[in-house]
Write a protein that holds these residues in place. Structure first.
Motif, PDB file in Angstrom:
ATOM      1  N   SER A  45       0.824  -1.209   0.000  1.00 46.94           N
ATOM      2  CA  SER A  45       0.000   0.000   0.000  1.00 46.94           C
ATOM      3  C   SER A  45       0.859   1.260   0.000  1.00 46.94           C
ATOM      4  O   SER A  45       0.576   2.227  -0.709  1.00 46.94           O
ATOM      5  N   VAL A  46       1.939   1.239   0.798  1.00 52.90           N
ATOM      6  CA  VAL A  46       2.840   2.389   0.858  1.00 52.90           C
ATOM      7  C   VAL A  46       3.585   2.555  -0.460  1.00 52.90           C
ATOM      8  O   VAL A  46       3.764   3.671  -0.971  1.00 52.90           O
ATOM      9  N   THR A  48       2.807   1.327  -3.638  1.00 53.68           N
ATOM     10  CA  THR A  48       2.030   1.572  -4.841  1.00 53.68           C
ATOM     11  C   THR A  48       0.944   2.619  -4.660  1.00 53.68           C
ATOM     12  O   THR A  48       0.515   3.243  -5.639  1.00 53.68           O
ATOM     13  N   GLY A  49       0.478   2.791  -3.411  1.00 54.80           N
ATOM     14  CA  GLY A  49      -0.603   3.735  -3.163  1.00 54.80           C
ATOM     15  C   GLY A  49      -1.937   3.272  -3.708  1.00 54.80           C
ATOM     16  O   GLY A  49      -2.914   4.023  -3.704  1.00 54.80           O
ATOM     17  N   GLU A  51      -5.313   0.532  -4.089  1.00 54.91           N
ATOM     18  CA  GLU A  51      -6.171  -0.297  -3.263  1.00 54.91           C
ATOM     19  C   GLU A  51      -6.711  -1.432  -4.115  1.00 54.91           C
ATOM     20  O   GLU A  51      -6.790  -1.336  -5.340  1.00 54.91           O
ATOM     21  N   ASP A  61      -7.981  -0.958   1.481  1.00 56.61           N
ATOM     22  CA  ASP A  61      -7.365   0.360   1.365  1.00 56.61           C
ATOM     23  C   ASP A  61      -6.478   0.617   2.583  1.00 56.61           C
ATOM     24  O   ASP A  61      -6.173  -0.307   3.345  1.00 56.61           O
ATOM     25  N   GLY A  62      -6.066   1.851   2.760  1.00 63.24           N
ATOM     26  CA  GLY A  62      -5.170   2.171   3.876  1.00 63.24           C
ATOM     27  C   GLY A  62      -5.760   1.846   5.229  1.00 63.24           C
ATOM     28  O   GLY A  62      -5.074   1.316   6.110  1.00 63.24           O
ATOM     29  N   LEU A 426      -0.914   7.124   5.086  1.00 62.65           N
ATOM     30  CA  LEU A 426      -1.413   5.800   4.734  1.00 62.65           C
ATOM     31  C   LEU A 426      -2.908   5.828   4.447  1.00 62.65           C
ATOM     32  O   LEU A 426      -3.407   5.060   3.607  1.00 62.65           O
ATOM     33  N   GLY A 429      -5.984   7.895   0.877  1.00 60.25           N
ATOM     34  CA  GLY A 429      -6.987   7.504  -0.110  1.00 60.25           C
ATOM     35  C   GLY A 429      -8.364   7.261   0.472  1.00 60.25           C
ATOM     36  O   GLY A 429      -9.325   7.042  -0.272  1.00 60.25           O
TER      37      GLY A 429
END
Length: 493
Positions: A45-46, A48-49, A51, A61-62, A426, A429
């Motif tokens: 997640s960090v 690629t950013g 979800e 998601d984050g 984080l 999004g």
């Protein structure tokens, strides 16, 4: 001369072997494996950013990966601790099965995007915890506490299901992502959904006046209490963070969150002052901390609430799992510092202002004329209270106190600020996780109430009223049917 033991000599109890339960061993390994997978999800997640989602049913998601990581870690610790703690229990397999089921239910709730799946996972969490509270089948008080908690959780789940049904009907979608994307400022029937979500969060987080189930839950095995206070009660904040857009545009709803959160924070702290039972004292502390968490949601800083619940989870899990080591016989010791009250107050104020300034510099909250200013005020008041506690208990000379105090008080503020920034990034999004509101008369009134409560405790006014003491003692009493009142009952349990 023979060495006869004396009555006050410490007694070394025999080591207890870890439980040989195959269910416990398997569940422990699986939960730790889930923790490793959760860390991998955080890393992805960090990096690629992005979800991941199964349209209309699941979304990662984050917020999801944060909840997964925190809950699987706490659950792994509790499972490992319980391998020895629950050894010899006749229902050890059922204990591990329900603890593992609770962990899975939280994981599903964190990732659920369909309203029915979310509501079902929410109910499953409550039923699993209620079963753990009433784990000892032959103990009437445990069964009563479990039944009481079950009634609260079923009612809270019904409120949540009703709120989700209203939102699905008004927006025309059963997807949570779709609901929060379409919902605007509440109006008409939507206010029923806002009220249902808010009440469900209050029940789950044991906010006043729904705190009784938590204070009556001390029949749960200590590992279950640790998981409950470190993970379960935090779900109220997760619920509000997931549905933040539903509240963020409604000034009245946000103000109500501030008022209810502040009331529970102050009441929980007051209840803590009259407790003599270790676990009930921790329960009152949880009521206070959950109040602060909901207060942060009301200020529009849902990411700050998530940060708070993570830190509170670590702190409370440690306190519960180590609660057996806190009972000791001690005599009051006079501080060797000999410093005056005026000196301690001046040092405490300096540390508080420095801590507040550091928080503003790191996070940027409080630099503008909005609810961030109130958040900075809460940080200052918290640092002042912590600094005063450090100084009161310190036996160091004045010069050493001045050198050590920044490390003990200001450094944690820096850690909190950096963690807040990390969680904010984080959760970037997730809709409306940072939505500061305008300062209102409600914020000013609550700030004045906090300052007044701090002065009352600092000056000892709360000790001068017998009526206040009795009122707080009565409010902190668990349901009568959940309490052992006779020594014979303790011996039989």
């Amino acid at each position: 001369m023979t060495d006869h033991p004396r009555p006050d000599d410490p007694v070394q109890l025999p080591e207890t072997a870890a439980s040989r339960s195959a269910v416990g061993r398997a569940a422990t390994w699986v939960v730790w494996a889930l923790f490793v997978l959760s860390l991998a999800a955080v890393a992805l997640s960090v990096r690629t950013g992005a979800e991941w989602s199964l349209a209309g049913y699941l979304v990662v998601d984050g917020l999801t990966v944060v909840v997964w990581t925190v809950v699987t870690f706490f659950s792994g610790v509790v499972h490992s601790f319980s391998r020895r703690y629950m050894a010899g229990d006749s229902r050890v397999d059922q204990f591990f099965a329900r603890t593992f089921a609770f962990t899975l239910a939280v994981g599903v709730a964190a990732a659920a995007d369909h309203v029915a799946l979310f509501a079902a996972a929410w109910l499953a969490m409550g039923l699993a915890i209620a079963s753990l509270i009433g784990h000892v089948r032959g103990w009437e008080q445990a069964q009563a506490a479990g039944a009481l908690a079950r009634r609260y959780f079923v009612a809270g789940s019904a409120l949540l299901a009703g709120a989700l049904a209203v939102l699905a009907w008004t927006t025309g979608t059963t997807s949570i992502a779709g609901i929060v994307a379409q919902v605007g400022s509440p109006s008409g029937v939507t206010w029923l959904a806002v009220g249902g979500l808010f009440l469900a969060a209050m029940v789950q987080s044991a906010l006043f006046p729904f705190h009784n189930w938590l204070l009556s839950s001390m029949t749960a095995p200590t590992p279950a209490s640790a998981l409950m206070h470190a993970g379960f009660v935090n779900a109220g904040g997760i619920l509000l963070a997931r549905f933040a857009p539903v509240f963020a545009d409604a000034t009245a709803a946000m103000s109500l969150l501030v008022v209810v959160g502040a009331a529970s924070a102050l009441l929980g702290q007051a209840l803590l002052l009259v407790q003599t039972d270790v676990k009930r004292e921790l329960g009152a502390s949880t009521v206070a901390q959950m109040g602060f968490m909901i207060l942060q949601c009301g200020l529009g800083f849902f990411a700050a609430a998530v940060t708070h619940l993570v830190l509170h989870g670590f702190y409370k899990a440690y306190l519960f799992l180590s609660s057996g080591a806190t009972v000791e016989q001690t005599a009051p010791e006079k501080s060797a510092g000999g410093d005056s009250g005026a000196f301690e107050l001046a040092v405490g104020l300096a540390a508080a202002l420095a801590g507040g300034a550091l928080f503003v510099a790191i996070t940027g909250k409080g630099a503008e004329l909005d609810s961030g200013l109130f958040l900075a005020f809460v940080v200052i008041l918290t640092v002042l209270h912590a600094a005063r506690n450090v100084l009161d208990r310190s036996q160091l000379p004045s010069r050493l106190e001045l050198a050590v105090l920044p490390l003990l008080v200001v450094v944690p503020v820096a850690v909190y600020g950096f963690l807040y920034n990390a969680f904010s990034a984080l959760l970037a999004g997730v809709p409306a996780t940072t939505a500061p509101t305008e300062l209102t008369a409600v914020h000013v009134a609550v700030a004045a109430l906090f300052a007044g409560a701090y002065l009352a405790v600092e000056l000892g006014w709360h000790r001068s009223s017998k009526r206040l003491y009795v009122a707080l003692l009565n409010l902190s009493q668990p349901a009568p049917e959940t309490v052992l009142t006779a020594k014979e009952d303790y011996d039989d349990a």
